[in-house]
Design an enzyme around this catalytic site. Structure first.
Site, PDB file in Angstrom:
ATOM      1  N   CYS A  65       0.766  -0.926   0.139  1.00  0.00           N
ATOM      2  CA  CYS A  65       0.031  -0.329  -0.337  1.00  0.00           C
ATOM      3  C   CYS A  65       0.937   1.371  -0.300  1.00  0.00           C
ATOM      4  O   CYS A  65       0.354   2.446   0.404  1.00  0.00           O
ATOM      5  CB  CYS A  65      -1.204  -0.225   1.374  1.00  0.00           C
ATOM      6  SG  CYS A  65       0.183   0.607   2.931  1.00  0.00           S
ATOM      7  N   CYS A  68       5.104   2.034   3.708  1.00  0.00           N
ATOM      8  CA  CYS A  68       5.949   1.393   4.625  1.00  0.00           C
ATOM      9  C   CYS A  68       7.253   2.899   4.324  1.00  0.00           C
ATOM     10  O   CYS A  68       8.163   2.950   4.953  1.00  0.00           O
ATOM     11  CB  CYS A  68       6.735   0.194   4.538  1.00  0.00           C
ATOM     12  SG  CYS A  68       5.748  -1.304   5.739  1.00  0.00           S
ATOM     13  N   CYS A 164       3.790  -6.729   5.506  1.00  0.00           N
ATOM     14  CA  CYS A 164       3.560  -7.633   4.604  1.00  0.00           C
ATOM     15  C   CYS A 164       4.502  -8.845   3.523  1.00  0.00           C
ATOM     16  O   CYS A 164       4.454  -9.931   2.807  1.00  0.00           O
ATOM     17  CB  CYS A 164       3.564  -6.684   3.633  1.00  0.00           C
ATOM     18  SG  CYS A 164       1.681  -5.865   3.148  1.00  0.00           S
ATOM     19  N   CYS A 202       2.903  -2.820  10.805  1.00  0.00           N
ATOM     20  CA  CYS A 202       2.084  -1.720   9.787  1.00  0.00           C
ATOM     21  C   CYS A 202       1.860  -0.424  10.031  1.00  0.00           C
ATOM     22  O   CYS A 202       0.536  -0.082  10.713  1.00  0.00           O
ATOM     23  CB  CYS A 202       0.719  -3.348   9.722  1.00  0.00           C
ATOM     24  SG  CYS A 202       0.010  -2.335   7.539  1.00  0.00           S
ATOM     25  N   HIS A 240       2.903  -4.459  26.663  1.00  0.00           N
ATOM     26  CA  HIS A 240       2.423  -4.291  27.486  1.00  0.00           C
ATOM     27  C   HIS A 240       3.237  -4.346  29.133  1.00  0.00           C
ATOM     28  O   HIS A 240       2.551  -3.376  29.760  1.00  0.00           O
ATOM     29  CB  HIS A 240       1.907  -6.022  28.173  1.00  0.00           C
ATOM     30  CG  HIS A 240       0.809  -5.703  28.973  1.00  0.00           C
ATOM     31  ND1 HIS A 240      -0.764  -4.942  29.465  1.00  0.00           N
ATOM     32  CD2 HIS A 240       1.044  -6.670  30.338  1.00  0.00           C
ATOM     33  CE1 HIS A 240      -1.290  -5.497  30.778  1.00  0.00           C
ATOM     34  NE2 HIS A 240      -0.566  -6.371  31.100  1.00  0.00           N
ATOM     35  N   CYS A 243       3.491  -0.110  28.754  1.00  0.00           N
ATOM     36  CA  CYS A 243       3.247   0.873  28.238  1.00  0.00           C
ATOM     37  C   CYS A 243       2.773   1.642  29.373  1.00  0.00           C
ATOM     38  O   CYS A 243       1.844   1.629  30.619  1.00  0.00           O
ATOM     39  CB  CYS A 243       1.484  -0.309  27.833  1.00  0.00           C
ATOM     40  SG  CYS A 243      -0.482   1.132  27.759  1.00  0.00           S
ATOM     41  N   CYS A 268      -7.624   0.888  30.585  1.00  0.00           N
ATOM     42  CA  CYS A 268      -6.986   0.373  30.098  1.00  0.00           C
ATOM     43  C   CYS A 268      -7.498  -0.229  28.979  1.00  0.00           C
ATOM     44  O   CYS A 268      -8.983  -0.272  28.577  1.00  0.00           O
ATOM     45  CB  CYS A 268      -6.154  -0.665  30.467  1.00  0.00           C
ATOM     46  SG  CYS A 268      -6.018  -2.618  29.642  1.00  0.00           S
ATOM     47  N   CYS A 274      -6.635  -4.945  22.242  1.00  0.00           N
ATOM     48  CA  CYS A 274      -5.388  -4.557  23.081  1.00  0.00           C
ATOM     49  C   CYS A 274      -4.707  -5.670  22.654  1.00  0.00           C
ATOM     50  O   CYS A 274      -4.928  -6.416  23.654  1.00  0.00           O
ATOM     51  CB  CYS A 274      -5.226  -3.629  24.215  1.00  0.00           C
ATOM     52  SG  CYS A 274      -3.446  -3.173  23.746  1.00  0.00           S
ATOM     53  N   CYS A 283       7.131  -0.058  20.844  1.00  0.00           N
ATOM     54  CA  CYS A 283       6.854   1.341  20.343  1.00  0.00           C
ATOM     55  C   CYS A 283       6.754   2.164  21.917  1.00  0.00           C
ATOM     56  O   CYS A 283       6.625   3.388  21.144  1.00  0.00           O
ATOM     57  CB  CYS A 283       5.115   0.016  20.340  1.00  0.00           C
ATOM     58  SG  CYS A 283       5.822  -0.704  18.487  1.00  0.00           S
ATOM     59  N   CYS A 295       0.276   4.167  18.593  1.00  0.00           N
ATOM     60  CA  CYS A 295      -1.461   3.337  19.221  1.00  0.00           C
ATOM     61  C   CYS A 295      -1.863   3.358  20.295  1.00  0.00           C
ATOM     62  O   CYS A 295      -2.848   4.367  20.508  1.00  0.00           O
ATOM     63  CB  CYS A 295      -1.460   2.113  18.580  1.00  0.00           C
ATOM     64  SG  CYS A 295      -0.313   1.903  16.987  1.00  0.00           S
ATOM     65  N   CYS A 302      -3.864  -1.642  20.466  1.00  0.00           N
ATOM     66  CA  CYS A 302      -3.011  -2.520  19.875  1.00  0.00           C
ATOM     67  C   CYS A 302      -3.283  -3.526  19.038  1.00  0.00           C
ATOM     68  O   CYS A 302      -3.889  -4.832  20.174  1.00  0.00           O
ATOM     69  CB  CYS A 302      -1.494  -3.369  20.772  1.00  0.00           C
ATOM     70  SG  CYS A 302      -0.714  -4.337  19.632  1.00  0.00           S
ATOM     71  N   CYS A 305       0.208  -5.554  15.174  1.00  0.00           N
ATOM     72  CA  CYS A 305       0.762  -6.101  14.285  1.00  0.00           C
ATOM     73  C   CYS A 305       2.689  -6.632  13.724  1.00  0.00           C
ATOM     74  O   CYS A 305       2.936  -6.454  12.998  1.00  0.00           O
ATOM     75  CB  CYS A 305       1.013  -4.604  13.432  1.00  0.00           C
ATOM     76  SG  CYS A 305       1.503  -3.392  13.789  1.00  0.00           S
TER      77      CYS A 305
HETATM   78  S1  SF4 Z   1      -3.634  -1.081  26.847  1.00  0.00           S
HETATM   79 FE1  SF4 Z   1      -2.966  -2.926  26.408  1.00  0.00          FE
HETATM   80  S2  SF4 Z   1      -1.099  -2.619  26.306  1.00  0.00           S
HETATM   81 FE2  SF4 Z   1      -1.767  -1.077  27.462  1.00  0.00          FE
HETATM   82  S3  SF4 Z   1      -1.992  -1.721  29.960  1.00  0.00           S
HETATM   83 FE3  SF4 Z   1      -4.072  -2.201  28.719  1.00  0.00          FE
HETATM   84  S4  SF4 Z   1      -3.218  -3.753  27.136  1.00  0.00           S
HETATM   85 FE4  SF4 Z   1      -1.568  -3.755  28.642  1.00  0.00          FE
HETATM   86  S1  SF4 Z   2       3.085  -3.336   6.148  1.00  0.00           S
HETATM   87 FE1  SF4 Z   2       1.114  -2.286   6.582  1.00  0.00          FE
HETATM   88  S2  SF4 Z   2       1.790   0.300   5.447  1.00  0.00           S
HETATM   89 FE2  SF4 Z   2       3.705  -1.428   5.058  1.00  0.00          FE
HETATM   90  S3  SF4 Z   2       3.033  -1.940   2.658  1.00  0.00           S
HETATM   91 FE3  SF4 Z   2       2.200  -3.682   3.751  1.00  0.00          FE
HETATM   92  S4  SF4 Z   2      -0.344  -2.686   4.710  1.00  0.00           S
HETATM   93 FE4  SF4 Z   2       1.084  -0.860   3.695  1.00  0.00          FE
END
Ligand code: SF4
Ligand code: SF4
Length: 388
Positions: A65, A68, A164, A202, A240, A243, A268, A274, A283, A295, A302, A305
């Site tokens: 897409c 990236c 991908c 992704c 987690h 977070c 949460c 999540c 992340c 995210c 989350c 991905c």
């Molecule tokens: S939002 Fe998701 S990663 Fe963050 S504490 Fe809650 S379950 Fe864990």
């Molecule tokens: S991994 Fe996600 S952002 Fe990257 S090319 Fe694939 S669909 Fe697109």
């Protein structure tokens, strides 16, 4: 190292308004991603400064897409990473002044250089589409998979960027009419043993790409990897654990419905799908979009991905969908928890989780007094008058 190397880089940095201090700061963030000590910063700087003479990096596309590529185009620091990528001689098939035959010539030259022992690193974005006898994706009048085989064999190392490229991602999700797969399966089936580094998510985080390429160039070898060919330092801990909403998880403060008071309070997101407990990436530390957010911080659960499919022919989308529904066991220690979306049961599960975590959390002082801390106020919020 010749002084000209330093001078060439410095004049480029100055041209882009980047100070030496900013450049070293960038090298420091690369060291942090790679889990290196600060003492490695001069070595990283030296490797980048002589980058113009290093191997080219060829960025090719399959079924994509282009997300990236957009991600890598957003690197900032502010412009240092872009400069670094220039210096690293990155040849991206989308972000390129050349097109058509000219672009094809660039690729051919790179392959010729490889035969002359200069070599190249292949960055691959997108799924490999095998469908219709390889004709699901054609390039220059040929099935793309045939052309990819030659390049994959010639490369010194392959970095599969984005989900991908790693396991087929969205392109390979059921019913997968293009018969799309990821790079690992492609290499295995073609009998190609070029070393592979997988960077799922992704889209991919551009900071990881820069750090990974520099790692290969500095050390001349692949980073330490897990059983899914992912760099252990980047994919070694569950989201987690890192977070900022974790305190709410521990206190059984959950969002059960989007648009609710609980969502407003930043509770949460576990009951609304999540996958942070199952997803191993950094992340929350490296963050996204010029380190602005990620995210969960921006209010979305989350969706996992960073999880690669455990089996050939699978992909993270089929493994994790539906995204906004909790549907898998949460494993904490030896306990398996399977809460339904009903609040009272999730609360009970969280209470069970508290038992499992209680001693550790208590020891860390996170369950004393008013309970676990809320999300930290960001500097940018303070600037807007928040955090009083
Ligand atoms: S939002 Fe998701 S990663 Fe963050 S504490 Fe809650 S379950 Fe864990
Ligand atoms: S991994 Fe996600 S952002 Fe990257 S090319 Fe694939 S669909 Fe697109």
């Amino acid at each position: 190292m010749a002084n000209e190397d330093h001078d060439a880089l410095r004049s480029q940095l100055e041209f882009h308004g980047v100070s030496r201090r900013d450049f070293l700061k960038f090298c420091g963030s690369v060291a942090a991603i790679l889990g290196m000590s600060e003492s490695m910063i001069p070595q990283i700087a030296a490797a980048v400064e002589k980058g113009a003479r290093l191997k080219p990096t060829l960025w090719l596309h399959g079924g994509i897409c282009t997300g990236c590529t957009v991600a890598i185009a957003q690197v900032d620091t502010p412009d240092i990473a872009t400069i670094v990528l220039d210096i690293l001689s990155l040849k991206n098939m989308t972000i390129n002044m050349a097109s058509g035959d000219d672009l094809e010539r660039i690729v051919a030259d790179t392959l010729e250089d490889a035969e002359n022992d200069i070599g190249f690193i292949l960055i691959y974005e997108g799924s490999i589409m095998r469908g219709q006898g390889g004709n699901a994706l054609r390039e220059f009048g040929e099935p793309q998979i045939d052309r990819l085989k030659k390049k994959a064999e010639a490369a010194e190392a392959i970095v599969a960027v984005g989900s991908c490229a790693v396991d087929g991602g969205f392109v390979a999700a059921k019913p997968n009419p293009a018969d799309a797969i990821g790079m690992k399966q492609f290499l295995d089936e073609a009998g190609i043993d070029t070393p592979l580094i997988n960077l799922p998510t992704c889209p991919v985080n551009p900071e990881w790409i820069v750090a990974t390429v520099i790692n290969v160039l500095i050390l001349g070898r692949l980073p330490e990897m897990d059983s899914f060919n992912r760099p252990s330092l980047i994919f070694g801990h569950p989201i987690h654990d890192l977070c900022p909403r974790r305190g709410h998880f521990e206190n059984a403060q959950f969002v059960y419905e989007f648009g609710s008071k609980e969502e407003e309070l930043g509770y949460c997101l576990y009951p609304v799908g999540c996958k942070g407990p199952q997803t191993f990436t950094n992340c929350p530390i490296v963050r996204w979009n010029r380190r602005a957010s990620w995210c969960v911080e921006s209010g979305a659960p989350c969706i996992g991905c960073g999880i690669t499919s455990p089996k050939a022919g699978g992909n993270w989308v089929d493994v994790n969908a539906p995204f906004l529904k909790r549907h898998r066991d949460l494993k904490i220690g030896d306990m398996r928890i399977q809460p339904s979306t009903a609040g009272v049961i999730v609360g009970a599960a969280a209470a069970a989780a508290l038992v499992a975590h209680g001693l550790g959390m208590k020891a860390a002082g996170r369950m004393d007094g008013e309970g676990a801390p809320y999300e930290e106020m960001k500097e940018c919020d303070r600037k807007k008058g928040g955090g009083k």
